[in-house]
Design a protein around this motif. Structure first.
Motif, short mmCIF file in Angstrom:
data_model
loop_
_atom_site.label_atom_id
_atom_site.label_comp_id
_atom_site.label_asym_id
_atom_site.label_seq_id
_atom_site.Cartn_x
_atom_site.Cartn_y
_atom_site.Cartn_z
N ILE A 1 -2.05 56.31 31.42
CA ILE A 1 -0.93 57.09 31.96
C ILE A 1 0.32 56.72 31.18
O ILE A 1 0.65 55.53 31.07
CB ILE A 1 -0.71 56.80 33.46
CG1 ILE A 1 -1.94 57.18 34.28
CG2 ILE A 1 0.52 57.55 33.97
CD1 ILE A 1 -1.84 56.79 35.75
N ILE A 2 1.01 57.69 30.63
CA ILE A 2 2.27 57.44 29.94
C ILE A 2 3.36 58.20 30.67
O ILE A 2 3.21 59.37 31.00
CB ILE A 2 2.19 57.84 28.44
CG1 ILE A 2 3.51 57.50 27.74
CG2 ILE A 2 1.81 59.30 28.26
CD1 ILE A 2 3.42 57.56 26.22
N ILE A 3 4.46 57.51 30.94
CA ILE A 3 5.52 58.08 31.77
C ILE A 3 6.87 57.80 31.14
O ILE A 3 7.12 56.72 30.60
CB ILE A 3 5.44 57.49 33.21
CG1 ILE A 3 6.53 58.08 34.10
CG2 ILE A 3 5.49 55.98 33.20
CD1 ILE A 3 6.34 57.71 35.57
N ASP A 4 7.75 58.79 31.19
CA ASP A 4 9.11 58.63 30.68
C ASP A 4 9.85 57.63 31.55
O ASP A 4 9.87 57.76 32.78
CB ASP A 4 9.83 59.98 30.65
CG ASP A 4 11.25 59.88 30.14
OD1 ASP A 4 11.57 58.89 29.45
OD2 ASP A 4 12.05 60.79 30.42
N SER A 5 10.47 56.63 30.91
CA SER A 5 11.17 55.60 31.66
C SER A 5 12.47 56.10 32.28
O SER A 5 13.00 55.49 33.20
CB SER A 5 11.47 54.40 30.76
OG SER A 5 12.29 54.79 29.67
N GLN A 6 12.98 57.23 31.77
CA GLN A 6 14.24 57.77 32.29
C GLN A 6 13.98 58.68 33.49
O GLN A 6 12.86 59.13 33.73
CB GLN A 6 14.96 58.57 31.19
CG GLN A 6 15.09 57.82 29.87
CD GLN A 6 15.91 56.55 30.00
OE1 GLN A 6 16.97 56.54 30.62
NE2 GLN A 6 15.41 55.47 29.40
N GLY A 7 15.03 58.93 34.27
CA GLY A 7 14.95 59.92 35.34
C GLY A 7 14.03 59.56 36.48
O GLY A 7 13.45 60.43 37.12
N GLY A 8 13.83 58.28 36.75
CA GLY A 8 13.00 57.89 37.88
C GLY A 8 11.67 57.30 37.51
O GLY A 8 10.82 57.07 38.38
#
Length: 383
Positions: free
Chosen positions: A174-181
């Motif tokens: 799983i890769i998730i953007d660290s910005q915006g929550g």
């Protein structure tokens, strides 16, 4: 006409009786529309979009970073053979193949933009976009009001969504953007109050160069943080995805009205109200549209930016949404690394789909090396 009448055009049918009339905004009656508003809109949106909306022109191609013709060349049609690949025909799906692995990309925006999830199916020489889903806080509240979901907290709600997908797809990364929550989502993954009795925490991947407190904790160590603020990484991710599309290593599912009608019938037959096949099909089509709008710009310092055109809404300017595109670009980057790096070893999950689990000797636990060895030794003692 010959396509519609293969046996010959009827004698009584005169093509001169028919015509196509195009009326651009410049030729409409005076005062029919506010031309000042039209002029402001023309200066704030993409030229191709303006030609479609106000010029009655259907463009042969888009002029963004990901051209429409490029996207269309990557769509799986029945019988179509891609470069050096066998027939890759497939459709969007809401259940995965237990024998294949999947990479999940998440853009966690949820206020003014969409919280977006995409799933890529990994194959030996390519990857397939099989699933897309979006939501917002407003959408969550509406579902909560209609008693379609039980989670009152938004991050608990998306945590449950991710875990449900992990039960239906063999998600290995799983890769998730660290910005915006992004960090709030990861905390929800770790929160034991959000887990069912048989579930485990979803934790960040172990990195020997960057030890973390969660490294010794038991769970699924499959989460990676990505930062769109890292210009070099994000530029490489976009150029890499464009190359993958040119090489037909990233493939989009087939779409036609007939398959959509079948999806609707299947949803009704299975009594699905949320997370339907129809929703998945429509989300992927919206993702393609987002891809077409992405344009690359360079700042004064030479930094590349990948943005959508601006649009005027209620008198204020804002850029069009690109959340589906964002989750796809980071998922594809993670999948490229997994598939191209022979040193990356994905540890399989224990268990699987009913009827697919094979009983027999083998490891019963995957975790920290010293504990895995202890469990293996204990198992031998019992033998």
């Amino acid at each position: 006409m010959e396509e519609h009448y293969p046996t010959g055009i009827p004698k009584d049918l005169n093509p001169d009786d028919y015509s196509i009339i195009r009326i651009p905004v410049e030729l409409i009656p005076e005062d029919f529309m506010d031309m000042g508003q039209i002029a402001r809109t023309k200066g704030s949106i993409n030229a191709g979009v303006y030609a479609n909306e106000y010029g009655a022109v259907f463009s042969a191609d888009s002029d963004g970073f990901f051209r429409r013709t490029l996207i269309e060349s990557c769509i799986a049609h029945e019988g179509k053979i891609f470069k050096n690949k066998e027939d890759c025909y497939f459709e969007p799906r809401i259940y995965g193949d237990p024998d294949l692995q999947y990479v999940m990309g998440i853009d966690p925006a949820s206020e003014n933009d969409n919280f977006s999830i995409v799933l890529l199916e990994l194959h030996k020489d390519h990857r397939r976009l099989v699933y897309s889903w979006t939501t917002t806080r407003k959408n969550h509240q509406a579902r909560l009001k209609n008693k379609l979901v039980e989670e009152h907290d938004f991050y608990s709600y998306v945590n449950r969504k991710v875990r449900n997908l992990m039960e239906r797809f063999n998600v290995v990364h799983i890769i998730i953007d660290s910005q915006g929550g992004g960090y709030a989502v990861i905390e929800a993954f770790k929160n034991e109050g959000n887990m069912k009795e048989y579930e485990r925490p979803i934790l960040e991947v172990r990195d020997p160069n960057k030890p973390k407190d969660s490294d010794r904790r038991e769970g699924h160590h499959i989460v990676e943080l990505a930062s769109f603020a890292d210009a070099k990484w994000f530029s490489e991710a976009n150029h890499g995805m464009k190359k993958d599309m040119e090489e037909q290593e990233l493939i989009f599912p087939s779409f036609d009205p007939a398959s959509l009608a079948i999806a609707i019938e299947e949803d009704q037959l299975m009594d699905r109200v949320v997370d339907t096949v129809q929703d998945c099909v429509e989300e992927i089509e919206l993702l393609k549209d987002e891809l077409c709008t992405i344009v690359m710009k360079q700042t004064m310092s030479g930094r590349e930016q990948f943005v959508t055109p601006e649009e005027v809404t209620n008198g204020s300017k804002r850029r069009q949404k690109k959340d589906r595109y964002s989750s796809l670009v980071i998922a594809n980057m993670a999948a490229r690394i997994i598939q191209n790096d022979d040193t990356v070893k994905i540890k399989p999950h224990i268990g699987g789909f009913a009827g697919k689990v094979k009983a027999g000797p083998g490891p019963m636990y995957y975790g920290h090396e010293e504990y895995s060895k202890a469990c293996s030794d204990a198992y031998k003692d019992y033998d």
